[in-house]
Design an enzyme around this catalytic site. Structure first.
Site, mmCIF file in Angstrom:
data_model
loop_
_atom_site.group_PDB
_atom_site.id
_atom_site.type_symbol
_atom_site.label_atom_id
_atom_site.label_comp_id
_atom_site.label_asym_id
_atom_site.label_seq_id
_atom_site.Cartn_x
_atom_site.Cartn_y
_atom_site.Cartn_z
ATOM 1 N NE ARG A 124 -1.070 -2.041 3.490
ATOM 2 C CZ ARG A 124 -1.957 -3.020 3.506
ATOM 3 N NH1 ARG A 124 -3.217 -2.753 3.562
ATOM 4 N NH2 ARG A 124 -1.566 -4.262 3.479
ATOM 5 C CB THR A 125 3.697 2.491 1.993
ATOM 6 O OG1 THR A 125 3.045 2.107 3.205
ATOM 7 C CG2 THR A 125 4.385 3.824 2.204
ATOM 8 C CG HIS A 130 5.133 4.516 8.066
ATOM 9 N ND1 HIS A 130 5.023 5.319 6.950
ATOM 10 C CD2 HIS A 130 4.562 3.325 7.747
ATOM 11 C CE1 HIS A 130 4.398 4.624 5.998
ATOM 12 N NE2 HIS A 130 4.119 3.415 6.459
ATOM 13 N NE ARG A 133 7.919 0.897 3.921
ATOM 14 C CZ ARG A 133 6.688 0.445 4.167
ATOM 15 N NH1 ARG A 133 6.372 -0.791 3.906
ATOM 16 N NH2 ARG A 133 5.780 1.242 4.679
ATOM 17 C CE LYS A 180 24.899 -5.899 -12.796
ATOM 18 N NZ LYS A 180 24.931 -4.919 -13.902
#
Ligand code: NCD
Length: 323
Positions: free
Chosen positions: A54-55, A132, A104, A82
């Site tokens: 959702r975020t 948040h 995030r 890598k």
């Protein structure tokens, strides 16, 4: 506001301003053509190193509704595999002309570090168990609008239940609700409270809350039941004896639902663990006069994130009035 890292950086007027701008954005989203040109010249890049449904999609939808270009960085298919360092990755993307990173990451403090690595604006979309902020804002927005309280939640009694220890949502939402005047009680076993609470009879600094270890003691006297998800991916010890045991003491069961006041509301940031913190059929809430705000939280997330992205650039209100 140049970045949005933590709600602790915002005062009551800042939060009220963002929520009022979100009202305007919600009105935009109700138009036949739910889009405005406000960020037409901007590029918003979501930089997600943790799973999200959702975020991430909510931020990307918000950016598109403001006419920004959107880029999505997916760690699992990037040169991070890598061995490219996080800082090189950020600098590379910034060099492509990104104006805003929506970040995030499992490390608390990473979004703040990114503000020092490049000139782009940064919005924290969840950093470890730290913050948040847009979840806190969307919770405050959803609750105050559902209760028709404007930006004033004084006298509203909230129980936030569950895994406070690992929850960045708790840290941001407590701050937002407290600033608007609500009284928040954290309800959890001692093992699921932050370490600073343990072994102390007083509530630690920075937590404007009271604490209870019994949901049954508080459930009949609250206006808002805010359930948190058990954050099993962040648990390196056995914090609860079993999910069944947790549910028996801290879950919303039929017996507890019948004790909630008529006119009270249920909130949850998602994703939900059905059968653990939510052990009732959500369709039965209405029979008890309890409003389920969970879907409204998701919907309002878009208006709130539009408000945040828009406010970062301080564009005049004419930019959202144009069709
Ligand atoms: C939350 C998160 O990631 O912190 N989810 C969300 O953004 N709605 C809560 C959670 O994962 O439990």
């Amino acid at each position: 506001m140049r970045h949005l890292i933590s709600l602790d950086d915002l005062d009551a007027a800042d939060i009220a301003g963002l929520l009022s701008t979100a009202d305007h954005m919600a009105e935009v989203l109700g138009r036949p053509q739910p889009k405005v040109p406000a960020l037409r010249t901007k590029t918003v890049c979501s930089l997600f190193f943790e799973d999200s449904t959702r975020t991430r999609l909510s931020f990307e939808t918000a950016a598109k509704r403001l006419s920004a270009e959107t880029l999505t960085f997916t760690a699992s298919s990037s040169s991070v595999n890598k061995g490219e360092s996080l800082r090189d990755t950020v600098e590379t993307l910034a060099a492509m002309g990104v104006d805003v990173f929506v970040v995030r990451h499992k490390t608390a403090g990473l979004p703040l570090s990114i503000t020092r690595w490049c000139d782009a604006r940064v919005v924290n979309a969840g950093d470890g168990a730290h913050q948040h902020p847009t979840q806190g804002l969307l919770d405050a927005f959803t609750l105050s609008r559902a209760l028709r309280r404007g930006n004033d939640l004084s006298g509203v009694r909230v129980a936030m239940v569950g895994d406070i220890r690992h929850s960045r949502v708790a840290r941001s939402t407590v701050r937002a609700l407290h600033v608007l005047g609500a009284s928040v009680t954290l309800v959890a076993p001692a093992s699921l409270l932050p370490a600073a609470f343990v072994g102390s009879d007083t509530v630690p600094e920075g937590w404007p809350v009271s604490v209870s270890h019994s949901l049954d003691d508080v459930i009949g006297d609250i206006d808002v039941l805010y359930l948190l998800r058990m954050q099993r991916e962040r648990m390196d010890n056995a914090f609860i004896s079993s999910p069944g045991e947790y549910s028996a003491h801290f879950g919303l069961t039929d017996a507890r639902l019948s004790r909630l006041r008529r006119g009270s509301v249920l909130m949850h940031p998602g994703p939900m663990n059905h059968g653990i913190e939510v052990a009732v059929d959500l369709d039965t809430l209405a029979d008890h006069g309890v409003a389920n705000l969970i879907t409204r939280q998701v919907t309002n997330g878009i208006a709130v994130r539009m408000s945040v992205l828009f406010t970062l650039f301080g564009t005049g209100s004419e930019a959202i009035d144009g069709q």
